[in-house]
Design a protein around this motif. Structure first.
Motif, PDB file in Angstrom:
ATOM      1  N   LEU A  81      -4.624 -15.493   6.783  1.00  0.00           N
ATOM      2  CA  LEU A  81      -5.242 -16.855   6.847  1.00  0.00           C
ATOM      3  C   LEU A  81      -5.847 -17.167   8.093  1.00  0.00           C
ATOM      4  N   GLN A  82      -6.203 -15.922   8.864  1.00  0.00           N
ATOM      5  CA  GLN A  82      -7.104 -16.195  10.048  1.00  0.00           C
ATOM      6  C   GLN A  82      -8.181 -16.860   9.993  1.00  0.00           C
ATOM      7  N   GLY A  83      -8.387 -17.908  10.982  1.00  0.00           N
ATOM      8  CA  GLY A  83      -9.856 -18.809  10.958  1.00  0.00           C
ATOM      9  C   GLY A  83      -9.595 -20.079  10.327  1.00  0.00           C
ATOM     10  N   LEU A  84      -8.479 -20.166   9.639  1.00  0.00           N
ATOM     11  CA  LEU A  84      -8.123 -21.629   9.025  1.00  0.00           C
ATOM     12  C   LEU A  84      -7.493 -22.469  10.012  1.00  0.00           C
ATOM     13  N   GLY A  85      -7.785 -23.739  10.036  1.00  0.00           N
ATOM     14  CA  GLY A  85      -7.234 -24.905  10.763  1.00  0.00           C
ATOM     15  C   GLY A  85      -5.777 -25.041  10.301  1.00  0.00           C
ATOM     16  N   LEU A  86      -4.778 -25.606  11.150  1.00  0.00           N
ATOM     17  CA  LEU A  86      -3.721 -25.949  10.607  1.00  0.00           C
ATOM     18  C   LEU A  86      -3.659 -26.998   9.918  1.00  0.00           C
ATOM     19  N   ASP A  87      -4.596 -27.797   9.777  1.00  0.00           N
ATOM     20  CA  ASP A  87      -4.789 -29.014   8.744  1.00  0.00           C
ATOM     21  C   ASP A  87      -4.981 -28.407   7.234  1.00  0.00           C
ATOM     22  N   VAL A  88      -5.792 -27.302   7.252  1.00  0.00           N
ATOM     23  CA  VAL A  88      -6.250 -26.784   6.144  1.00  0.00           C
ATOM     24  C   VAL A  88      -5.060 -26.114   5.573  1.00  0.00           C
ATOM     25  N   VAL A  89      -4.370 -25.274   6.448  1.00  0.00           N
ATOM     26  CA  VAL A  89      -3.236 -24.396   5.865  1.00  0.00           C
ATOM     27  C   VAL A  89      -2.145 -25.387   5.543  1.00  0.00           C
ATOM     28  N   ARG A  90      -1.832 -26.208   6.218  1.00  0.00           N
ATOM     29  CA  ARG A  90      -0.831 -27.573   5.525  1.00  0.00           C
ATOM     30  C   ARG A  90      -1.065 -28.257   4.287  1.00  0.00           C
ATOM     31  N   LYS A  91      -2.627 -28.634   4.037  1.00  0.00           N
ATOM     32  CA  LYS A  91      -2.833 -29.069   3.030  1.00  0.00           C
ATOM     33  C   LYS A  91      -2.653 -27.988   1.714  1.00  0.00           C
ATOM     34  N   GLN A  92      -2.967 -26.805   2.126  1.00  0.00           N
ATOM     35  CA  GLN A  92      -3.105 -25.715   0.858  1.00  0.00           C
ATOM     36  C   GLN A  92      -1.780 -25.268   0.353  1.00  0.00           C
ATOM     37  N   TYR A  93      -0.715 -25.381   1.444  1.00  0.00           N
ATOM     38  CA  TYR A  93       0.600 -24.770   1.270  1.00  0.00           C
ATOM     39  C   TYR A  93       1.877 -25.730   1.226  1.00  0.00           C
ATOM     40  N   GLY A  94       1.513 -26.761   1.617  1.00  0.00           N
ATOM     41  CA  GLY A  94       2.498 -27.907   1.593  1.00  0.00           C
ATOM     42  C   GLY A  94       3.758 -27.683   1.917  1.00  0.00           C
ATOM     43  N   SER A  95       4.557 -28.247   1.166  1.00  0.00           N
ATOM     44  CA  SER A  95       6.164 -28.001   1.367  1.00  0.00           C
ATOM     45  C   SER A  95       6.737 -26.593   1.253  1.00  0.00           C
ATOM     46  N   GLU A  96       5.796 -25.737   0.343  1.00  0.00           N
ATOM     47  CA  GLU A  96       6.342 -24.524   0.222  1.00  0.00           C
ATOM     48  C   GLU A  96       6.556 -23.881   1.371  1.00  0.00           C
ATOM     49  N   TRP A  97       5.459 -24.016   2.304  1.00  0.00           N
ATOM     50  CA  TRP A  97       5.528 -23.288   3.598  1.00  0.00           C
ATOM     51  C   TRP A  97       5.958 -24.123   4.597  1.00  0.00           C
ATOM     52  N   PHE A  98       5.842 -25.339   4.683  1.00  0.00           N
ATOM     53  CA  PHE A  98       6.385 -26.316   5.661  1.00  0.00           C
ATOM     54  C   PHE A  98       7.721 -26.846   5.572  1.00  0.00           C
ATOM     55  N   GLY A  99       8.317 -26.828   4.385  1.00  0.00           N
ATOM     56  CA  GLY A  99       9.563 -27.401   3.953  1.00  0.00           C
ATOM     57  C   GLY A  99       9.679 -28.776   3.546  1.00  0.00           C
ATOM     58  N   THR A 100      10.904 -29.311   2.808  1.00  0.00           N
ATOM     59  CA  THR A 100      10.687 -30.596   2.397  1.00  0.00           C
ATOM     60  C   THR A 100      10.771 -31.616   3.303  1.00  0.00           C
ATOM     61  N   CYS A 101      11.213 -31.393   4.629  1.00  0.00           N
ATOM     62  CA  CYS A 101      11.361 -32.306   5.457  1.00  0.00           C
ATOM     63  C   CYS A 101      10.172 -32.030   6.900  1.00  0.00           C
ATOM     64  N   GLY A 102       9.365 -31.006   6.666  1.00  0.00           N
ATOM     65  CA  GLY A 102       8.226 -30.636   7.604  1.00  0.00           C
ATOM     66  C   GLY A 102       6.917 -30.349   7.150  1.00  0.00           C
ATOM     67  N   ALA A 103       6.719 -30.962   6.017  1.00  0.00           N
ATOM     68  CA  ALA A 103       5.519 -30.777   5.312  1.00  0.00           C
ATOM     69  C   ALA A 103       4.471 -31.605   6.022  1.00  0.00           C
ATOM     70  N   ALA A 104       4.942 -33.001   6.158  1.00  0.00           N
ATOM     71  CA  ALA A 104       4.065 -33.881   6.817  1.00  0.00           C
ATOM     72  C   ALA A 104       4.781 -35.019   7.469  1.00  0.00           C
ATOM     73  N   ALA A 105       4.151 -35.859   8.451  1.00  0.00           N
ATOM     74  CA  ALA A 105       4.996 -36.942   9.170  1.00  0.00           C
ATOM     75  C   ALA A 105       4.306 -38.037   8.017  1.00  0.00           C
ATOM     76  N   SER A 106       4.793 -39.385   8.591  1.00  0.00           N
ATOM     77  CA  SER A 106       4.541 -40.457   7.706  1.00  0.00           C
ATOM     78  C   SER A 106       3.051 -40.773   7.860  1.00  0.00           C
ATOM     79  N   ASN A 107       2.266 -40.419   8.857  1.00  0.00           N
ATOM     80  CA  ASN A 107       0.988 -40.209   8.855  1.00  0.00           C
ATOM     81  C   ASN A 107       0.187 -39.344   8.080  1.00  0.00           C
ATOM     82  N   GLY A 108       0.861 -38.491   7.405  1.00  0.00           N
ATOM     83  CA  GLY A 108       0.238 -37.370   6.671  1.00  0.00           C
ATOM     84  C   GLY A 108      -0.208 -36.046   7.417  1.00  0.00           C
ATOM     85  N   ARG A 109       0.049 -36.038   8.857  1.00  0.00           N
ATOM     86  CA  ARG A 109      -0.166 -34.965   9.636  1.00  0.00           C
ATOM     87  C   ARG A 109       1.005 -33.945   9.658  1.00  0.00           C
ATOM     88  N   PHE A 110       0.771 -32.784  10.315  1.00  0.00           N
ATOM     89  CA  PHE A 110       1.777 -32.007  10.754  1.00  0.00           C
ATOM     90  C   PHE A 110       2.781 -32.641  11.506  1.00  0.00           C
TER      91      PHE A 110
END
Length: 325
Positions: free
Chosen positions: A57-86
């Motif tokens: 994933l070299q070169g991708l921003g964290l925002d792109v990675v989060r949107k692409q992999y969502g709760s699968e990679w970031f977890g049911t509680c860690g996928a996004a805050a209430s404002n949609g960000r990491f």
């Protein structure tokens, strides 16, 4: 082709600050010219998005990675805050001079800028020069009227609680707590993913542009928790190898400190990613598919689906996650 989860390391976003210096170079970080006060090590904030510097994933921003992999990679509680960000923002801070006296709002403050959350945070002191201190809360029996009057008289510093600090001290700073790091301190900061700060006092000094920096008196007086927001502190230097000590716990983050002497295994869970901040030493981070050398000043984001991993070497580590509901 699907990519198997692996520990992500990011290229830090460096921020010049009037109070910064060059101390972050001691971690092997590449600094641009100037007084660098903040290294945003893991960030999905519009004011500084970090990009992956290792693996597929070299070169991708964290925002792109989060949107692409969502709760699968970031977890049911860690996928996004209430404002949609990491949910979290991880920083290293070099306080070559005193920071402004400041306070952060809660999530429900009506004056929040659009898209911003409140800002609860914690500090872990990586190093402190002899005599170093921080500002940590107001003195007892201080209310908005008394603080406002002190400001009118130029006596703000008389209202503040000063605390001496040394390496290994940890401070939990809920939104509403008046605070400031002071000169001679290098710290790791784990915080909500917000860049909203209200300055109460700035020593009447000019900013990088030569002009006095803006103060936010009305907002500050409104968001301060005069009867204590629940701030707490501890010295963490007495833990032994293999122990994990909880040094900050809130609904936004759980931070533990561990001492590795030899090797230790752990595992991620489906609830949340894990962030490792290497505070001291060097060693190896291993997982099923590979390994990565690690050293002080480096930060890694472990996907929730990584599973078992091992830390080995001589290391002091901060381990961060988002707690379950």
């Amino acid at each position: 082709m699907s990519i198997k989860p692996y520990p992500l390391q990011f290229k830090a976003e460096m921020k010049e600050r009037i109070w910064g210096g060059r101390a972050l170079e001691s971690f092997g970080l590449q600094l641009p010219p100037g007084a660098i006060g903040e290294g945003w090590m893991i960030s999905d904030h519009p004011n500084g998005i970090t990009r992956v510097m290792n693996g597929p994933l070299q070169g991708l921003g964290l925002d792109v990675v989060r949107k692409q992999y969502g709760s699968e990679w970031f977890g049911t509680c860690g996928a996004a805050a209430s404002n949609g960000r990491f949910p979290l923002l991880i920083k290293l801070l070099d306080c070559n001079d005193d920071l402004s006296v400041q306070v952060h709002p809660t999530d429900d403050y009506e004056g929040l800028p659009e898209g911003e959350s409140g800002k609860t945070e914690m500090w872990y002191i990586l190093s402190a020069k002899p005599g170093a201190k921080i500002i940590y809360g107001l003195k007892e029996n201080m209310d908005a009227k008394a603080l406002s009057r002190a400001m009118e008289l130029g006596l703000v510093m008389d209202t503040l609680h000063e605390v001496p600090v040394k390496a290994g001290d940890a401070f939990y700073i809920p939104a509403g707590t008046v605070h400031a790091l002071c000169s001679g301190v290098v710290a790791a900061e784990i915080q909500q993913n917000s860049d909203t700060t209200y300055r109460l006092y700035d020593y009447n000094r000019p900013g990088l542009d030569g002009k006095l920096r803006e103060l936010h008196i009305e907002d500050s007086l409104r968001v301060i928790a005069y009867d204590n927001a629940g701030a707490s502190r501890m010295n963490t230097m007495n833990i032994g190898p293999g122990e994990w000590l909880t040094i900050a716990s809130s609904s936004y983050f759980l931070v533990e400190k561990g001492l590795i002497r030899g090797s230790e295994q752990a595992a991620t869970s489906p609830d949340s990613f894990v962030i490792l901040v290497i505070a001291e030493g060097e060693g190896l981070l291993s997982w099923e598919e590979g390994g990565q050398s690690v050293r002080a000043g480096e930060c890694f984001l472990l996907p929730a689906t990584l599973g078992r991993y091992e830390l080995s070497g001589s290391l002091t580590v901060l381990r961060c996650s988002v707690p379950g509901n």
